[in-house]
Each structure stands twice: as C-alpha cells, then as structure tokens.
Design an enzyme around this catalytic site. Structure first.
Site, PDB file in Angstrom:
ATOM      1  N   PHE A 356     -11.592  -7.512 -27.829  1.00 45.61           N
ATOM      2  CA  PHE A 356     -10.314  -6.902 -27.489  1.00 45.61           C
ATOM      3  C   PHE A 356      -9.810  -7.346 -26.121  1.00 45.61           C
ATOM      4  O   PHE A 356      -8.738  -6.949 -25.697  1.00 45.61           O
ATOM      5  CB  PHE A 356     -10.420  -5.378 -27.513  1.00 45.61           C
ATOM      6  CG  PHE A 356     -10.684  -4.829 -28.889  1.00 45.61           C
ATOM      7  CD1 PHE A 356     -10.105  -5.407 -30.008  1.00 45.61           C
ATOM      8  CD2 PHE A 356     -11.519  -3.749 -29.069  1.00 45.61           C
ATOM      9  CE1 PHE A 356     -10.346  -4.906 -31.276  1.00 45.61           C
ATOM     10  CE2 PHE A 356     -11.765  -3.238 -30.331  1.00 45.61           C
ATOM     11  CZ  PHE A 356     -11.174  -3.822 -31.441  1.00 45.61           C
ATOM     12  N   ALA A 358     -10.900  -8.732 -21.795  1.00 43.59           N
ATOM     13  CA  ALA A 358     -11.878  -8.762 -20.706  1.00 43.59           C
ATOM     14  C   ALA A 358     -11.852  -7.458 -19.924  1.00 43.59           C
ATOM     15  O   ALA A 358     -10.871  -6.720 -19.937  1.00 43.59           O
ATOM     16  CB  ALA A 358     -11.577  -9.932 -19.770  1.00 43.59           C
ATOM     17  N   LYS A 373      -9.843  -2.544 -18.204  1.00 48.06           N
ATOM     18  CA  LYS A 373      -9.925  -3.213 -19.496  1.00 48.06           C
ATOM     19  C   LYS A 373      -8.560  -3.853 -19.773  1.00 48.06           C
ATOM     20  O   LYS A 373      -7.563  -3.167 -19.965  1.00 48.06           O
ATOM     21  CB  LYS A 373     -10.282  -2.194 -20.586  1.00 48.06           C
ATOM     22  CG  LYS A 373     -10.425  -2.784 -21.980  1.00 48.06           C
ATOM     23  CD  LYS A 373     -10.825  -1.662 -22.959  1.00 48.06           C
ATOM     24  CE  LYS A 373     -10.944  -2.176 -24.378  1.00 48.06           C
ATOM     25  NZ  LYS A 373     -11.295  -1.082 -25.316  1.00 48.06           N
ATOM     26  N   ASP A 470     -17.079   3.017 -33.797  1.00 46.10           N
ATOM     27  CA  ASP A 470     -17.590   1.739 -33.279  1.00 46.10           C
ATOM     28  C   ASP A 470     -18.702   1.986 -32.262  1.00 46.10           C
ATOM     29  O   ASP A 470     -18.726   1.390 -31.188  1.00 46.10           O
ATOM     30  CB  ASP A 470     -16.453   0.923 -32.650  1.00 46.10           C
ATOM     31  CG  ASP A 470     -16.833  -0.552 -32.479  1.00 46.10           C
ATOM     32  OD1 ASP A 470     -17.772  -1.009 -33.155  1.00 46.10           O
ATOM     33  OD2 ASP A 470     -16.192  -1.239 -31.665  1.00 46.10           O
TER      34      ASP A 470
END
Length: 652
Positions: A356, A358, A373, A470
C-alpha cells in the site's frame, strides 16, 4: 431530547453540544512510570474490575499491592443496568482510563449511557464524600409550561428521590420516580450514590448536584450532574428501566380529586330516571360517536409521534455525521508540515515498504516522533479504504492498538500519521535468524497475550465491532518495551453490534493468514481473525513463516507440520531452537491454543474472549483440537498479494 444535551462546566457556564459519552478526569496528584510496580498493580486491578462489579450487584471496591505502590479502585453501575451492560460499561471505561491517563496515579471516569463510575487512586477514598470534579449537562429546550408551578412539582419530586436514594442499603443507594406534569408529559428523575457513603453524605452529594443544576440550568427540559460519589439525572421522558427500581410511593395529587357528585350530571340522572325500562345499553349511534373520534385522535397522535421520532433521528444522524466530519478535520495535518517532518520523504527516513506504500519516520515541530504512512498512488487501498481507516482509528483507544494521530489529504497525497513505535514490526524480529534471539519466551508470551487483548477489544469491548481482516506479523508493531500494537486498519470491516458474519466478493489480505472460508468463498467473521491469530501464534512459537516453513531439509506448510507432530506427540519439534529458557508448559499451551484457532470448522474455533481466558489462567481446561484448515493454494508473502487476489466489484 437526549440528542441535544450540552456539556456544562458549572463554574463558567460554557456549553458545547455533545451526546452522552464517557467523561473522564486524569488527576495531577502524582505520576508513575511504565513497567513500575504501581503500573502493574493498576493494570491488574482495572483488568478485573468489570467482572467483579458485574457479579457483585453493580458495586465493588478493592485494593491491591503494598504502600507506596498500593492502588485503590471502585466501580459502580447505574441501578437499572443489566449484568451485561454493567460489564461493558466498566470494561470500556477501564480501558479508556488506562489509555487516556497512562501515567497518572489517580483518575476518574463516568462511563457512557447508562453511566457507571470508575475510579482508582493511590490513597484510600472508600466512604469519603468528594464533590469535585463534576461532569454535567442539560437539554437545550426550555420548559414550556408555567415555570412557577413546574418548579414546585420538580423540587418536591427531587426531595422525595433524594430521601429514597440516600436511605438505601450498604449494597445499593438508588431510586427513581416519575410524576405527572400534564396529560401527555411526566417528569422522570434518577439518583444514585456509591453505597459506601453514609446516608447524610449521600444526601449532601445529591442535594449539591440538584442545587448545581438549578443554579446553572433552571428552566431547561432535563439534564444531569455526575460527581465522584453520586449521579443525578432527570428528563421529560423515561430514560431508565423503572422495573429495576423499588416502587416509589404514590406522588401527591397535582389537583383535588373530583367530588362524587361531579362524576355525573343532573341531566344524566334525570334521563335515567325517566327511562326505568331501559336495560342500560348504549345505542349504536352513540358508540360510533364516541369510538370514531377517539380512534381518529389516537391515529393522529401516533402518526405525529412517528413523524417527530423520524425527524429527530434524521437530525441526530446529521449532527452525528457533522461531528464526525469536524473530528476528522481536527486531525488533518498540513502537507508542508509532514514534508518537513520527513525531510521530504527521504530514503534515510524510510521505515519500510508494503503493497500500500511506504512508511517514514518523521519529527513534528514540537519534537514528537511520528510514523507517516504514505499511500501509493497505485495502491489497492483507495479513498474509501483511506477514509475507513481514519474514521475507525479515531474511535479506537487501546494499549495494544497503534494510535492514529492524524492524516493528510492533499491532491494525490494520502498520508496517515501514527504514533511512532520504535521497534518496528514483529516480522522484522521473529523471522530474522539473528534478531529473533532477542525475543525470549517472556517477550513472546507477552506479545501473544497483547495481540489477543487487542483483538478482543476490536471484537467485543470497543463501542464498535471490528473485523481486522489482515492480521499478520507485519501488522504487529513493537514498542520500546516490546509490547505489541495492532496496526493497519485499511481493510478492517465494521459490523453491527449483533452482526456475526458477512460476505464479500472482494477478498483482501495476505494468503496463509486468511481463513479458508474467507479466501475461497468471501465469508468472514470474528472467527476469521481468530484463524489469523492462530497462524500468528504458531509463527511466534516456531520463528518461521506460515508459507516458508522448514524442518531440517523438509519443507511443508506450518499447519501441516504442527498437526502431524501434535498427533504423534512430538509437538516440541515446532519450538524455535532459540527458546532454550522459559516455561515449557506455557509453550505447549500456546501451541494448543494456536491449533484450536486454526481448526477447519469455523464454529469449533474459540472466541478471543475464550483465548484471553485460556492464556491468563492455566486452570482453564482446553479441548482437543480438530484438524486444521489446510490451505493448498499458493502462498504469497507480501501485502501486494491483496491486490493480486481481489476483484474490483465489492458488496462489502
């Protein structure tokens, strides 16, 4: 009415619109350090408070430890709370106290409606009346009836309820009562003290609360005042369970009863006397004349009520949505600030790279370290997922969840700003041949327990029910004390309170950690997260990845290896060779729990509440695990695998 409550600081008469929610105070009487004896005592006493209060009729006070690290705590649920709602309120408030007052030696919380009082200190306060601090609020609408007459009725009602509540026993000091104000309106009042107070102290606490309300808010249509030892609330609608309170004595009549002669008119009497042969029956026309208008009026009243309720709900939803938007806006960072903090996203500040985008280390102008993020423009986490993560994370507060500090949405840049967790993610340690030696058994056992408590909070203890979807080693961050924090909520799914499962045509996550019913059919539930947790536990025990497991020269998947060795009694083969010191019984118990979590039968997997209990008490017996769900598909070791296995269409 409840939707228009305003919070009031009584000494300043300043108000802002709020709903009933948890209010807390972190005292400045002293601090402690993390990992100290006081910290451990506070955690122990607050962790068990919910069960103690809910199983002791809604009130419990206790202490733990020795001076100067002794902690005193008290929990009180409102008298009409069920055992379940009492547990939820105390548990949620206790978690929030630990999160919001991380190092204060004294704190107080009034839980959400129906409220509860949670308090801990480093001094004995049992049976001592304290009138400060105060949390209070009132309804914005004004009384429409004659205010003088209203005040007389209201004050008499308050006195009666004060008398009844303060006269309660050492187990409960609680009372409610309602009095008729008009044909369509009643006044409802509720009062309660902590039962360790004397009758006179309880009376003083409640009278001071009533006086405080009168001084600031006389003429308003309802309100509440909460103090460390008592709660008081009144309104023009029933907001409590009347059956849970002792019956109130009949209130005095508001008008003289009619005299016997007024029950019939002279004309009626004369008519009856004039028709001695009449059998008392009523003509059909008379019945119609009475019934039709009555039914019409009732129908009109019902439709009016429905209309008003729907309009109120709509306004509430609008206010709620507006509040959420404002809350999110308050967390928005300027792009320039973040560029400066990360040295324009320099490679030197990069902490990691995922499917998604770095993650960069940054330093805000006040010196605070943050993790930024930066979502990839080609990331499968779109704007919906981005907003989902922001909205979810702003509502979650738990020591085992990474805390969201803010976000930035500017042009094509989508940034999430989190608290900085210095030791990176679990996969950087557990799968590194050198670094995993730093994770001794004590650390690994604490990590397993912390992840379990974080998941339990998401599934049951937070105000929302959230499925992470997840959970994996790369999404478990480790702080300076190697305590775990669950991160990355971009794929999380919000459930209704009573919802247990859902379906999706867009399967997201990482193969190997996905439960087979989710990976192959799109069915997910809290048991999907339980499966992922089981895989994670077995990885932590073995120090090897689910999809790259090796034993000697053999290579097979971790679940198959664990199940084979379980059946032949050689499950110790699963243990990481670096685990030379530590409790073997705890290690075997964790393997057992991991196998229970990855069972093929969804219903056979335990809940996270059961898992936390299994981990915290060795006296809890464990059932024999059934065959794991062997997943024979291709395992992909990357966050990017999510985009390779998803469909663009989604019904979730």
């Amino acid at each position: 009415m409840q939707n228009h409550i305003k919070f009031v600081f009584l000494s300043y008469f300043i108000s802002i619109t709020i709903n009933f929610a948890t209010a807390l105070r972190c005292y400045t009487t002293g601090n402690f350090t993390s990992n100290s004896t006081y910290a451990n005592n506070r955690y122990q006493i607050l962790s068990s408070l919910a069960s103690n209060v809910s199983t002791n009729s809604g009130f419990f006070n206790t202490s733990i430890g020795q001076e100067p690290n002794k902690v005193y705590a008290l929990g009180l649920c409102r008298g009409d709370a069920t055992s379940e709602s009492c547990f939820d309120c105390v548990n949620s408030a206790s978690q929030e106290l630990m999160a919001q007052c991380p190092y204060q030696k004294e704190a107080l919380s009034w839980g959400a409606d129906p409220p509860c009082i949670i308090r801990y200190t480093n001094r004995s306060f049992f049976g001592i009346l304290e009138l400060d601090p105060v949390d209070s609020g009132y309804n914005t609408a004004d009384i429409s009836s004659n205010i003088t007459e209203f005040d007389q009725i209201w004050e008499a009602l308050m006195e009666r309820v004060i008398d009844r509540a303060s006269s309660g026993s050492s187990r409960i000091k609680y009372a409610t009562e309602e009095v008729k104000l008009s044909e369509f309106q009643d006044i409802h009042a509720l009062m309660q003290c902590t039962p360790d107070l004397s009758q006179s102290d309880c009376r003083e606490c409640l009278r001071e609360s009533v006086s405080s309300f009168q001084r600031c808010c006389s003429g308003k249509q309802g309100g509440y005042v909460q103090r460390p030892n008592c709660i008081f609330r009144w309104d023009l609608y029933s907001f409590y369970n009347a059956s849970a309170s002792p019956p109130a004595p009949p209130p005095p009549s508001l008008s003289p009863p009619p005299s016997p002669s007024s029950n019939s008119s002279p004309g009626t009497t004369n008519t009856t006397n004039a028709n001695d042969d009449n059998d008392g029956s009523i003509e059909p026309g008379t019945i119609a004349a009475i019934v039709v208008p009555t039914v019409t009026f009732i129908a009109f009243l019902a439709l009016t009520c429905i209309f008003l309720i729907q309009r109120r709900r709509k306004r509430y939803q609008q206010v709620k949505n507006a509040d959420e938007v404002e809350k999110v806006k308050s967390l928005q960072f300027d792009l320039g600030t973040i560029r400066n903090a990360t040295d324009n996203f320099s490679d030197a500040n990069k902490l990691g790279q995922g499917g998604f985008g770095a993650v960069y280390k940054g330093t805000l102008p006040d010196g605070q370290y943050v993790a930024v993020k930066r979502l990839s423009r080609h990331s499968s986490q779109g704007e919906v997922e981005f907003k989902n993560e922001v909205l979810l994370m702003t509502k979650l507060h738990h020591r085992n969840l990474v805390r969201l500090l803010g976000f930035c949405l500017a042009g094509s840049e989508r940034l999430l700003i989190y608290e900085f967790v210095p030791n990176s993610s679990l996969d950087h340690f557990i799968f590194d041949p050198t670094k995993r030696a730093l994770l001794n058994w004590q650390n690994r056992y604490r990590i397993v327990g912390g992840i379990a408590r974080g998941l339990l909070y998401l599934h049951e203890d937070s105000r929302l029910r959230i499925i992470h979807r997840d959970l994996k080693a790369g999404n478990i961050m480790l702080d300076e004390e190697m305590s775990p924090k669950i991160s990355d909520f971009g794929m999380a799914k919000l459930f209704e309170v009573d919802q247990t499962q859902d379906d999706t045509s867009r399967v997201v996550g990482t193969y190997g950690y996905m439960a087979p019913e989710y990976a192959m059919h799109g069915h997910f539930s809290i048991k999907s997260d339980v499966y992922s947790f089981g895989v994670l536990v077995l990885e932590i025990i073995s120090g090897q990845r689910i999809n790259h497991f090796h034993y000697g020269e053999e290579a097979e998947d971790l679940l198959t290896f664990a199940w084979k060795n379980w059946n032949v009694g050689t499950v110790s083969n699963l243990l990481d060779p670096t685990l030379r010191v530590g409790s073997r019984s705890e290690m075997m118990r964790c393997i057992h729990i991991g196998l229970l979590c990855v069972q093929e039968n969804v219903a056979s997997r335990p809940t996270m509440a059961s898992v936390v209990l299994m981990l915290s008490s060795s006296s809890v017996s464990l059932s024999a695990p059934l065959r794991p769900a062997f997943f024979s598909g291709t395992f992909v070791d990357s966050e990017a695998s999510a985009s390779a296995t998803t469909a663009d269409q989604s019904k979730s």
